[in-house]
Design an enzyme around this catalytic site. Structure first.
Site, mmCIF file in Angstrom:
data_model
loop_
_atom_site.group_PDB
_atom_site.id
_atom_site.type_symbol
_atom_site.label_atom_id
_atom_site.label_comp_id
_atom_site.label_asym_id
_atom_site.label_seq_id
_atom_site.Cartn_x
_atom_site.Cartn_y
_atom_site.Cartn_z
ATOM 1 C CG LEU A 187 40.750 44.465 27.528
ATOM 2 C CD1 LEU A 187 41.834 43.750 26.709
ATOM 3 C CD2 LEU A 187 41.114 45.934 27.715
ATOM 4 N N GLY A 188 39.218 41.479 28.809
ATOM 5 C CA GLY A 188 39.211 41.145 30.229
ATOM 6 C C GLY A 188 40.088 42.123 30.985
ATOM 7 C CG ASP B 105 34.464 40.038 31.948
ATOM 8 O OD1 ASP B 105 33.265 39.697 31.927
ATOM 9 O OD2 ASP B 105 35.296 39.583 32.756
ATOM 10 C CE1 TYR C 175 37.916 39.439 38.125
ATOM 11 C CE2 TYR C 175 37.681 40.854 36.208
ATOM 12 C CZ TYR C 175 37.567 39.607 36.798
ATOM 13 O OH TYR C 175 37.104 38.551 36.061
ATOM 14 C CG HIS D 60 26.493 31.916 53.597
ATOM 15 N ND1 HIS D 60 26.354 32.002 54.969
ATOM 16 C CD2 HIS D 60 25.367 32.463 53.072
ATOM 17 C CE1 HIS D 60 25.205 32.586 55.255
ATOM 18 N NE2 HIS D 60 24.582 32.866 54.135
ATOM 19 C CB SER E 224 30.144 33.497 35.567
ATOM 20 O OG SER E 224 31.461 33.123 35.203
ATOM 21 N NE ARG F 161 51.709 39.150 24.632
ATOM 22 C CZ ARG F 161 52.281 38.590 25.687
ATOM 23 N NH1 ARG F 161 51.670 38.631 26.862
ATOM 24 N NH2 ARG F 161 53.443 38.010 25.577
#
Length: 318
Positions: free
Chosen positions: A23-24, A53, A58, A143, A169, A279
């Site tokens: 699950l994001g 995740d 976040y 940077h 990633s 969902r």
């Protein structure tokens, strides 16, 4: 591939396991009500999800951690049942900042370790308090970054027991090779999280990763946002694609389930993000309720261009 609600994990090259469906947990902090991530992660654990995740950037890791701890406390799961992936943000690439960033995530989660910690992007922003440093012209302040030096700092975190597995990633083949050929490499990346779905199948990168025992984790498995600057708007939204709709009708599944199963069946881990309870439940059903052995080959024809619906439907015999 025989998958069940209790057994839908695949091995990582370091001996650990990663669940194929996660699950994001991203939600825009400006518009997502407080407590949303906490409640949705708790629901997801009850449904059967064990892979989550997240990321420091976040701004909701404290809620995700609280949900995990509450479900451990009520006996639903044990800590070892949960797989949590955290991310090293762009402003923490200098080696001396890597461990403090991971420790910040652990403090937010109130957990002793994360199961997977990944370099979120192969580029760096200027270190500092701002996660998105911008100059007077409104441009990001980048940077210089030495990915090998950053990786060595991550290896030290693994050796210290703060993380079980290390990954990356949004890395391309050249960036992966930079790490894989690094002199003195102690811990190779076990995963590469990239955008991956039936409109963007990543065949070359997927094959390279397979050759090097790197698991591909697909984000946006239900399709990209409809941003005209980088998405071909002549193609229909993924979940409205005629081919996927027809396949879904054939198997009595939704287009979302077809898209998720497409990647799962290729061994690609999927992490659909949703804060919608129905969902969350619906997406989880893809793991163990059906298989597309007879039509999976069709997707080799799908690329990022506008696809030939008629040709594909003919091949699928729909």
């Amino acid at each position: 591939m025989n998958l069940t609600v209790k057994n839908h994990s695949i091995p990582l090259s370091d001996g650990n396991q990663i669940p194929l469906l996660g699950l994001g947990t991203y939600g825009d902090p400006r518009t997502t009500p407080k407590g949303t991530a906490r409640e949705c992660v708790k629901l997801a654990i009850d449904v059967g999800y064990r892979h989550f995740d997240g990321a420091l950037v976040y701004f909701n890791e404290h809620e995700v951690g609280q949900a995990i701890r509450e479900k451990i406390a009520d006996g639903t799961v044990r800590r070892e049942d949960i797989f949590y992936c955290g991310k090293l943000w762009n402003t923490f690439h200098p080696p001396q900042l890597v461990r403090p960033a991971l420790e910040r995530t652990l403090k937010n989660l109130k957990l002793d370790y994360v199961d997977l910690y990944i370099v979120e992007l192969p580029m760096a922003f200027k270190p500092g308090k701002e996660f998105y440093p911008i100059d007077k012209n409104g441009q990001y302040i980048y940077h210089p970054t030495d990915l090998c030096a950053t990786w060595e700092a991550l290896e030290a975190c693994k050796d210290a027991g703060l993380v079980k597995s290390l990954g990356v990633s949004n890395f391309n083949r050249r960036q992966l090779e930079l790490l894989l050929t690094k002199p003195g490499l102690k811990h190779k990346p076990v995963s590469n999280q990239v955008e991956c779905h039936p409109y963007f199948t990543q065949p070359k990168l997927l094959e390279f990763c397979r050759q090097h025992d790197i698991v591909v984790v697909g984000y946006c498995p239900l399709g990209s946002s409809r941003d005209s600057s980088w998405v071909n708007l002549k193609s229909p939204p993924l979940l409205e694609d005629e081919l996927l709709v027809n396949i879904g009708k054939k198997y009595n599944k939704s287009t979302a389930q077809v898209a998720l199963r497409f990647n799962v069946q290729r061994g690609v881990v999927v992490i659909p993000k949703s804060f919608n309870p129905e969902r969350i439940k619906h997406n989880f059903q893809v793991v163990f309720t059906f298989t597309f052995d007879d039509i999976i080959y069709v997707f080799s024809y799908i690329h990022t261009d506008v696809i030939s619906i008629n040709k594909l439907c003919f091949l699928a015999d729909i």
